[in-house]
Design a protein around this motif. Structure first.
Motif, PDB file in Angstrom:
ATOM      1  N   ALA A 270       0.827  -1.202   0.000  1.00 61.75           N
ATOM      2  CA  ALA A 270       0.000   0.000   0.000  1.00 61.75           C
ATOM      3  C   ALA A 270       0.865   1.257   0.000  1.00 61.75           C
ATOM      4  CB  ALA A 270      -0.928   0.000   1.207  1.00 61.75           C
ATOM      5  N   ALA A 271       1.938   1.252   0.789  1.00 60.81           N
ATOM      6  CA  ALA A 271       2.833   2.407   0.839  1.00 60.81           C
ATOM      7  C   ALA A 271       3.485   2.650  -0.517  1.00 60.81           C
ATOM      8  CB  ALA A 271       3.897   2.196   1.919  1.00 60.81           C
ATOM      9  N   SER A 272       3.819   1.577  -1.222  1.00 61.91           N
ATOM     10  CA  SER A 272       4.416   1.718  -2.542  1.00 61.91           C
ATOM     11  C   SER A 272       3.447   2.394  -3.514  1.00 61.91           C
ATOM     12  CB  SER A 272       4.818   0.331  -3.064  1.00 61.91           C
ATOM     13  OG  SER A 272       5.369   0.422  -4.360  1.00 61.91           O
ATOM     14  N   PHE A 276       3.870   6.167  -5.094  1.00 64.93           N
ATOM     15  CA  PHE A 276       3.848   6.400  -6.543  1.00 64.93           C
ATOM     16  C   PHE A 276       2.871   7.527  -6.885  1.00 64.93           C
ATOM     17  CE2 PHE A 276       1.899   5.603 -10.710  1.00 64.93           C
ATOM     18  CZ  PHE A 276       3.027   5.679 -11.518  1.00 64.93           C
ATOM     19  N   GLY A 277       1.683   7.493  -6.277  1.00 68.99           N
ATOM     20  CA  GLY A 277       0.693   8.521  -6.556  1.00 68.99           C
ATOM     21  C   GLY A 277       1.120   9.897  -6.095  1.00 68.99           C
ATOM     22  N   LYS A 278       1.805   9.976  -4.961  1.00 64.57           N
ATOM     23  CA  LYS A 278       2.252  11.278  -4.458  1.00 64.57           C
ATOM     24  C   LYS A 278       3.507  11.754  -5.173  1.00 64.57           C
ATOM     25  CE  LYS A 278       1.788  14.732  -1.573  1.00 64.57           C
ATOM     26  NZ  LYS A 278       0.618  15.640  -1.646  1.00 64.57           N
ATOM     27  N   GLY A 279       4.371  10.821  -5.570  1.00 69.95           N
ATOM     28  CA  GLY A 279       5.621  11.212  -6.212  1.00 69.95           C
ATOM     29  C   GLY A 279       5.468  11.599  -7.666  1.00 69.95           C
ATOM     30  N   MET A 280       4.418  11.124  -8.324  1.00 71.03           N
ATOM     31  CA  MET A 280       4.202  11.454  -9.730  1.00 71.03           C
ATOM     32  C   MET A 280       4.143  12.972  -9.911  1.00 71.03           C
ATOM     33  SD  MET A 280       3.561  10.464 -12.894  1.00 71.03           S
ATOM     34  CE  MET A 280       3.088   8.733 -12.823  1.00 71.03           C
ATOM     35  N   THR A 448      -3.991   4.688  -6.128  1.00 69.77           N
ATOM     36  CA  THR A 448      -4.228   6.118  -6.292  1.00 69.77           C
ATOM     37  C   THR A 448      -4.061   6.487  -7.769  1.00 69.77           C
ATOM     38  OG1 THR A 448      -1.896   6.725  -5.948  1.00 69.77           O
ATOM     39  CG2 THR A 448      -3.301   6.595  -3.989  1.00 69.77           C
ATOM     40  N   LEU A 449      -4.658   7.577  -8.159  1.00 71.64           N
ATOM     41  CA  LEU A 449      -4.540   8.201  -9.490  1.00 71.64           C
ATOM     42  C   LEU A 449      -5.179   7.423 -10.637  1.00 71.64           C
ATOM     43  CD1 LEU A 449      -0.824   9.507  -9.655  1.00 71.64           C
ATOM     44  CD2 LEU A 449      -2.767  10.489  -8.456  1.00 71.64           C
TER      45      LEU A 449
END
Length: 520
Positions: A270-272, A276-280, A448-449
């Protein structure tokens, strides 16, 4: 992104500096704004006239437009990627392909495949009182559609709505953000190769041009940006009774279930996905996770798992080529002020990657802001009031409760309805509760996203996060006029209802029958 419907270049400096997605904000007026305003007014007149010559393009014509767009995008891929990176100061070519190119190609493919079915008239029921007759709904193009594009995904947020507008048979004018001039020029060149300006035209310019663009009498106006400016766009459009689609934003929450967090493997996965969604695009995404709700005794585990994921994604952060820069100095300064405000009011910051601190001069010069977890946040902090639109991630620890999911949902529901909501938890009952018990423009379960990239699902906001849809079939319907057509044949059974009413035995019998059969 706020502007007044009557805004000119002289009052652009009054725009709120905290607006993250501003296609209108600027500190200096446009030197060529008046010329571009005149040009776009002429373009609208000419596109209307051209549309009137062929107001109902066939499916094959529209499929041809989409094929031309696809081919032009292929041939200009490298130029567009280079331009976007130049506007950002650096953005990974891989990220641009994933976030902008791939969904655009998928959108074209989906529309071409389903276009004939979308265009097919739908047969509707005719009640017994009006027989013999038939009824159907036909889907006509609206005419000329205006599209206002923000800076964060300047290619996809121009071409995604364009695909929808062309599928519906419309002519299109696109206003690009002044903060992505290289992309605007590259896109103008690409579209000029595929279309005449009477079909698709690109408009550029500063805030005064954007304000004037929103006040044009389009047949539909699609705006992507902040809630603040969305209100002004809608107000400007109202003067012409122009219908609007507003894709806005807001604070998209993440809810972490206790059961998922208690399982180490599930927590890491889940953290991964969350990272990914926040780092994009360095968090500069309208549906980026804005804050996380987690049981307070599991916050430390979540921070550790997020740090491991971000570190795996960007192992040498100061030198990474996979992480985007903040678009410009104005946005970098805004994020720095939001972070400083949170720290001054008692928040603590935890870097999620190893390397120099967030305010290290080397990173500041590059406008490279690392992902940061913010703990001990409160509602008095700007970071919990405004859409962040950057790599700051507040984590709200919820006190232990008999029904922690109910507490998380209550936290979300007392706040403005967001553009997206994310729930991490594999329990079907919990998923159902969140789906039914919260409101958001869209939702992902255990990711996410990615709901945005689904071509066969509508995408749009609700309340402060927007209105209307422009993806897939729903987008086609948004940019078409669903016109009801009622057809009578030679026979006319309805004449039995004509005046004089209830005259004679036959008349009284007919109207008695009407009362018995049709007024139940």
């Amino acid at each position: 992104m706020s502007h007044d419907a009557t805004a000119t270049s002289s009052d652009a400096s009054a725009l709120p500096p905290s607006s993250p997605l501003d296609a209108f904000e600027t500190d200096t007026p446009s030197s060529s704004g008046e010329g571009e305003k005149t040009r776009m007014q002429r373009l609208l007149v000419d596109q209307r006239a051209t549309f009137a010559i062929a107001p109902m393009p066939s499916a094959e014509v529209r499929r041809g437009w989409l094929a031309g767009l696809r081919d032009a995008l292929k041939s200009h891929e490298a130029a567009l990627i280079t331009a976007i990176s130049a506007d950002f100061g650096h953005r990974s070519a891989h990220e641009t392909r994933l976030a902008e190119m791939v969904p655009t190609f998928e959108g074209i493919r989906h529309a071409r495949r389903h276009l004939k079915g979308w265009m097919k008239p739908s047969i509707r029921h005719v009640s017994a009182a009006f027989q013999p007759a038939s009824a159907r709904v036909v889907y006509q193009p609206l005419g000329v559609v205006g599209i206002i594009v923000p800076w964060n995904y300047p290619l996809y947020l121009a071409l995604g709505p364009l695909i929808t507008a062309l599928s519906a048979g419309n002519r299109v004018m696109i206003k690009m953000s002044e903060f992505t001039p290289a992309t605007a020029e590259a896109l103008r060149v690409m579209l000029a190769e595929a279309f005449d300006e009477m079909q698709v035209a690109v408009v550029t310019g500063e805030a005064d041009v954007a304000a004037a663009f929103s006040a044009l009498p389009f047949d539909h106006l699609l705006f992507t940006g902040s809630t603040a400016v969305g209100k002004h766009v809608m107000r400007a459009a109202a003067d012409n009774l122009t219908p609007v689609t507003l894709e806005l934003g807001g604070k998209s929450p993440v809810i972490m279930s206790r059961a998922l967090m208690a399982d180490e493997a599930q927590r890491r996965e889940a953290a991964s996905r969350l990272a990914f969604g926040k780092g994009m695009n360095a968090g500069q995404t309208c549906v980026a996770p804005d804050y996380v709700l987690c049981a307070e005794d599991q916050v430390a585990d979540l921070v550790q798992a997020l740090g491991a994921s971000f570190q795996r994604f960007y192992p040498c952060f100061a030198d990474t080529l996979d992480y985007s820069r903040i678009i410009n100095q104005r946005q970098y300064d805004r994020l720095s002020e939001v972070l400083s405000d949170a720290l001054a009011k008692g928040a603590t910051v935890t870097p999620l990657v190893e390397g120099p601190s967030w305010n290290d001069p080397v990173l500041v010069e590059k406008r490279l802001m690392p992902p940061l977890a913010l703990l001990n946040v409160t509602d008095e902090m700007q970071v919990m009031q405004d859409e962040i639109f950057g790599p700051l991630l507040p984590i709200v620890g919820l006190p232990a409760a008999a029904d922690e999911l109910a507490a998380a949902m209550a936290y979300v529901n007392v706040r403005p309805r967001p553009l997206a909501l994310y729930y991490f938890g594999h329990d079907k009952a919990g998923q159902q509760r969140v789906m039914e018990g919260t409101h958001a423009g869209g939702m992902c379960l255990n990711d996410t996203l990615l709901h945005v990239a689904q071509d066969d699902m509508p995408f749009g906001g609700i309340g402060p996060s927007g209105m209307g849809h422009y993806h897939g079939h729903e987008g086609f319907l948004t940019l078409s006029k669903a016109k009801g057509v009622f057809a009578k044949g030679r026979l006319n059974g309805a004449k039995l209802m004509y005046p004089p009413y209830a005259e004679g035995v036959a008349g009284r019998a007919i109207h008695g029958l009407i009362r018995r059969l049709l007024m139940r």
